[in-house]
Enzyme design. Structure first.
Site, PDB file in Angstrom:
ATOM      1  CE  LYS A 125      40.955  36.538  36.317  1.00  0.00           C
ATOM      2  NZ  LYS A 125      41.900  37.090  36.990  1.00  0.00           N
TER       3      LYS A 125
ATOM      4  CE1 TYR B  47      17.734  47.681  13.864  1.00  0.00           C
ATOM      5  CE2 TYR B  47      19.242  45.771  14.511  1.00  0.00           C
ATOM      6  CZ  TYR B  47      18.120  46.416  14.497  1.00  0.00           C
ATOM      7  OH  TYR B  47      17.131  45.516  15.007  1.00  0.00           O
TER       8      TYR B  47
HETATM    9  C1  PLP Z   1      43.478  36.999  36.731  1.00  0.00           C
HETATM   10  C2  PLP Z   1      44.478  36.806  37.630  1.00  0.00           C
HETATM   11  C3  PLP Z   1      45.539  35.827  37.194  1.00  0.00           C
HETATM   12  C4  PLP Z   1      45.672  35.378  35.909  1.00  0.00           C
HETATM   13  O1  PLP Z   1      46.099  36.210  35.236  1.00  0.00           O
HETATM   14  P1  PLP Z   1      46.643  35.747  33.641  1.00  0.00           P
HETATM   15  O2  PLP Z   1      47.420  37.057  32.824  1.00  0.00           O
HETATM   16  O3  PLP Z   1      45.409  35.459  32.664  1.00  0.00           O
HETATM   17  O4  PLP Z   1      47.616  34.649  33.547  1.00  0.00           O
HETATM   18  C5  PLP Z   1      46.478  35.719  38.301  1.00  0.00           C
HETATM   19  N1  PLP Z   1      46.232  36.254  39.477  1.00  0.00           N
HETATM   20  C6  PLP Z   1      45.211  36.992  39.998  1.00  0.00           C
HETATM   21  C7  PLP Z   1      45.357  37.682  41.095  1.00  0.00           C
HETATM   22  C8  PLP Z   1      44.326  37.159  38.869  1.00  0.00           C
HETATM   23  O5  PLP Z   1      43.437  37.976  39.320  1.00  0.00           O
END
Ligand code: PLP
Length: 353
Positions: A33, A262
């Site tokens: 994601k 800045y």
């Molecule tokens: C983002 C996510 C993961 C992965 O989590 P990590 O801590 O990066 O391993 C797993 N399951 C769900 C439902 C998530 O939203």
């Protein structure tokens, strides 16, 4: 332009460690994601396929479509289906979602075991099965997500206990409503690393694959040894995959008392060289890294980070901004996840090995 390098050897090394814990590549679902945690969706998907992973997890249907050719199985966490698709599974996040999927859509049911975020509540389990059966959905799995796998509090054990109960009930319901071979999964990276003898059908691994998992030192993880290493040592073996490099735009010599950037927020104490590099908060360099940031090579930032650039006390043509998002995140008072996902998709990404 500033650019990102992705270390393939580190990525494969991390996947070696992870698949030792999950026991097979098939039980390792890589979480992709948010542009693969800022690493680049297609670059990471390509390397994952080369490594032999067959499963991925994304947020949207559109992301799933983009990586369809790389994986056998893709779980969408928070979106609806445009059309039915053999490879893609969709998450049911509450009871109301069930009638929004067309007949025969492959779905997985998320159950809230204590995080109080997405998922049906445990007492709705049978109703969810009934509705899925009525809607003609292909319910393939029941899963949950941990709120505190990377923290030391009582929730990790509590949620595990609740999920055991969910599994027991779901197995009985699967028989009753004729959902064959229901699968179960609950582990994110931290949960996988602190689970002794992983025995579920899949783990959803993000941050560990990218080499930036952190577990609290104080965490008492009992007994888990892989390759003779304690789990905390195992976490230390993970290697960050992503580095950010910036290119010099200009240099100048400063006299004592000159002020940079800045707000004239940085005043020199002596004659020195300062250069401006093409990586700013518009590109994903968190502005809260202003003033105190030091690169992995020990080069100090000068003043505030601008939109498209930042100044450092050096004349180098190219500057390594960070090669470990965990370290960089500490300057911003945040976590590696935010440091990484802030990196804009337009930054070029190169795989190196
Ligand atoms: C983002 C996510 C993961 C992965 O989590 P990590 O801590 O990066 O391993 C797993 N399951 C769900 C439902 C998530 O939203």
């Amino acid at each position: 332009m500033a650019y990102i390098t992705l270390d393939k050897n580190h990525f494969f090394h991390n996947l070696d460690i992870i698949t030792k814990l999950t026991k097979t590549k098939d039980k390792t679902a890589l979480v992709l994601k948010d542009n693969a945690y800022g690493h680049g969706l297609l670059q990471i998907a390509g390397m994952a396929k080369e490594y032999g992973l067959t499963k991925a997890v994304v947020r949207t249907d559109e992301e799933a479509k983009q990586i369809e050719d790389f994986f056998e199985y893709i779980l969408v966490l928070a979106d609806f289906a445009q059309e039915s698709n053999e490879k893609i599974r969709y998450t049911i996040n509450d009871l109301q979602a069930i009638n929004k999927f067309a007949k025969n859509t492959k779905v997985e049911l998320k159950v809230d075991t204590g995080m109080c975020r997405n998922g049906i509540v445990m007492s709705e389990l049978e109703e969810a099965f009934v509705l899925c059966a009525k809607q003609g959905l292909k319910l393939e799995a029941v899963f949950t997500h941990h709120s505190s796998a990377d923290e030391e509090n009582e929730y990790f054990d509590l949620q595990n206990k609740n999920f055991q109960q969910v599994k027991k009930e779901a197995r009985a319901l699967a028989k009753k409503y004729a959902f064959d071979s229901l699968r179960f999964h609950s582990c994110n990276s931290a949960a996988l690393f602190r689970t002794n003898g992983f025995d579920e059908d899949m783990a959803r691994v993000g941050i560990a694959a990218y080499g930036c998992l952190e577990l609290p030192n104080a965490l008492h993880v009992k007994g888990l040894h892989v390759k003779g290493l304690h789990v905390n040592e195992l976490v230390n073996e993970l290697a960050p995959v992503l580095s950010v490099h910036a290119k010099k735009i200009s240099s100048r010599k400063l006299q004592k008392g000159d002020c940079v950037g800045y707000g004239a927020a940085f005043e020199t104490e002596c004659t020195c060289d300062v250069s401006n590099y093409d990586f700013g908060y518009g590109d994903g360099f968190l502005r809260s890294c202003s003033h105190n940031y030091v690169t992995p090579e020990g080069i100090k930032i000068a003043g505030r980070i601008s939109m498209d650039n930042a100044s450092f006390l050096t004349c180098k043509e190219e500057l390594l901004i960070f090669n470990d998002a965990r370290e960089a995140a500490r300057y911003a008072g945040t976590i590696s996840y935010e440091m990484l996902t802030s990196l804009k998709a337009y930054l070029p990404r190169k795989v190196v090995s």
